[in-house]
Design an enzyme around this catalytic site. Structure first.
Site, PDB file in Angstrom:
ATOM      1  CD  GLU A  32      45.502 -37.661  20.410  1.00 55.24           C
ATOM      2  OE1 GLU A  32      46.311 -36.719  20.455  1.00 55.24           O
ATOM      3  OE2 GLU A  32      45.844 -38.833  20.158  1.00 55.24           O
ATOM      4  CG  ASP A  33      42.687 -40.931  23.004  1.00 52.85           C
ATOM      5  OD1 ASP A  33      42.675 -40.516  21.836  1.00 52.85           O
ATOM      6  OD2 ASP A  33      43.655 -41.547  23.498  1.00 52.85           O
TER       7      ASP A  33
END
Ligand code: ZN
Length: 179
Positions: free
Chosen positions: A65-66
């Site tokens: 996600e990051d």
């Protein structure tokens, strides 16, 4: 597959490198790695060390996600199950925040048993970081908002690990008592 200790230490190292320089939301702008260490350790405690892939996935749960980490890379370096667990904990960041939040609530009951545990541990850690000794109005609002939403997500994840469920409930109580 790598031996358990190696799997977890490789996961911790990769997570530290990929999230290098990032700060977590909430109290004191702690380094992001503190959040990952907390989630991984909650999972290790909850399962009494019985599931190395779950703990590794705890370290890695925000990498797709990051950071620029892919499912394929995680599958190759760790295992297919570690990669799947992380994918299950990855929001579609192209969607607006409100929609991502709604989907977490709707999708929670459909997740694998392991992903449900990661999601509960994640919410425990994120509520804890939002508890301030002397909160501003904005911090209060954020804590109320986040905790209410986290309870809805966790409602769809419960039942797999009583200790984790209780730890979540205790954290919610601490959050409400701090307001
Ligand atoms: Zn997280």
């Amino acid at each position: 597959m790598l031996p358990a200790v190696r799997l977890i230490s490789e996961a911790a190292e990769l997570a530290a490198r990929r999230h290098n320089g990032m700060a977590r939301k909430g109290r004191g702008n702690e380094p992001y790695i503190n959040h990952l260490a907390e989630v991984a350790n909650l999972l290790a405690t909850a399962t009494d060390g019985a599931d190395a892939e779950l703990v590794a996935a705890g370290w890695l749960h925000d990498t797709i996600e990051d950071t620029d980490t892919t499912r394929e890379e995680l599958a190759e370096r760790f295992s297919g199950r570690v990669a799947s667990l992380v994918v299950e904990c990855t929001d579609d960041m192209s969607l607006p925040k409100a929609e991502r939040r709604r989907l977490q609530v709707v999708d929670a009951p459909k997740k694998s048993a392991g992903a449900k545990l990661i999601k509960i541990a994640d919410k425990i850690s994120n509520i804890g970081a939002r508890i301030h000794p002397d909160p501003t109005a904005e911090e209060r609002g954020d804590l109320v908002d986040y905790t209410g939403w986290a309870e809805q997500v966790v409602a769809g994840c419960r039942g797999g690990n009583p200790w984790l469920d209780t730890t979540f409930d205790n954290m919610v109580q601490r959050a409400r008592a701090s307001l």
